[in-house]
Design an enzyme around this catalytic site. Sequence first.
Site, short mmCIF file in Angstrom:
data_model
loop_
_atom_site.label_atom_id
_atom_site.label_comp_id
_atom_site.label_asym_id
_atom_site.label_seq_id
_atom_site.Cartn_x
_atom_site.Cartn_y
_atom_site.Cartn_z
CD GLU A 214 -1.25 -0.18 3.69
OE1 GLU A 214 -2.11 0.47 3.60
OE2 GLU A 214 -1.01 -0.89 4.41
CG ASP B 299 12.21 -1.24 4.69
OD1 ASP B 299 12.53 -2.55 4.44
OD2 ASP B 299 12.87 -0.19 4.36
CG PHE C 108 2.04 4.30 4.07
CD1 PHE C 108 0.84 4.17 4.90
CD2 PHE C 108 2.53 3.21 3.72
CE1 PHE C 108 0.46 3.28 5.77
CE2 PHE C 108 2.26 1.99 4.17
CZ PHE C 108 1.17 1.82 5.14
#
Length: 417
Positions: A114, A180, A116
């Site tokens: 996704e 991450d 951000f």
Amino acid sequence: MDLVEAEAEEQPPDEDGDEEGYVEADPAGRFIRYDEIVGSGAVKTVYKAFDKLEGVEVAWSQSRIDDSVMGSSKKMKQLNTEIQLLKTLKHKNIEKMFASWVDGEKKTVNIITELFTSGSLTQYRRKHKKVNMKAMKRWAIQILTGLEYLHSQKPAIIHRDLKCDNIFINGNHGKVKIGDFGLATFMQQQKKSIKGTLEFMAPELLTGHYNELVDIYSFGMCMLEMVTCEYPYSECQGMAHIFKKIDEGKKPAAFYKIKDAEVRSFIENCLAPVENRMSATELLKSSFLQDDDLISVSLVKNMSEDGQQPVSCMLRKGEFLLTGNVDVASHVDLWLRFPDPSGCFKSVEFPFNLTEDTSLSVAVEMVEQFGLTQDSRPIIAQLIDAFLVILIPEWTPCVAIRQVVSEGANGLTIEKR
């Protein structure tokens, strides 16, 4: 391409020809990557991409794979297994992964996640310097909730490289997610190696013997950066100097610039030696992170002569603490502890006349006398009224008491007013 694995449906070719402006597509044809970079690191670049199936923008992460890993079928299999594990993570505070594959020709791991809109917490804090502690507490709760989920897996998943650069936020609604997951660490295939960002590393991580509590230490450094807007150990000259300070257990200079004693104490708990360091679950229960809109009440066991109600209690809202006693029918002695403008705590004892005083008038007087912020006025008034409502049932408060939480021998009760 080899070891290809992408959770994407095959897409029919575009009727109007190729999409304009994109650089490449995933193996299944669902995602297309643009040349716009939204983030980068030592071995990774994140690009803006597009999900043709859902019609939404996504992030396309490309990480370079070390030649020693590419040349080992065992290591490549282990890498692919790790990617599959990360794809199973489903939590509101963990970055969503939509697809992944290994490109053997380009020697890259490609991951679709996704996007951000507001970037990382580091970028967000650089853009917005004036952030209330209440907002930062909400971020902290979300980060710890995500860590609690990771650490509860069997076996526990350790992030190993938690930092504000790897925590992402959508600023329009304040949602924070951990992302991450240090794939570079797994690419090196040295589980106990020293990999990550030195400034955020727990001392025990440098020895190669650690557990999930290294993430809590890193979280403490994230809190330090959020609160001060300073990168940990920015005062140091070179990596050797940073390594020495971490090895000696010395905190960054930024830590000593924090004036709020409660904030310093919370961060210090996160940076404690591993044997004394709290878990994510324990930190989530700390008083520092409790809802400031709640008034916590501790009832003293001393009873009045009729045995019906306590004659003393202690109330807490955020950093404000109020206690006192009802001496006579029209007189109450109160004691208030509160943070003053310098960041230190001050205590004051004062009488409250039930026939002449109101909670609001006393609060206004205190704000003026001690130079407190206007935000302090409703807090003080609510504490006084809540105290009186508990000890004197017929008392009529002059301010709204949102929620009173009473903790005593009979358990937890919630009273809304």
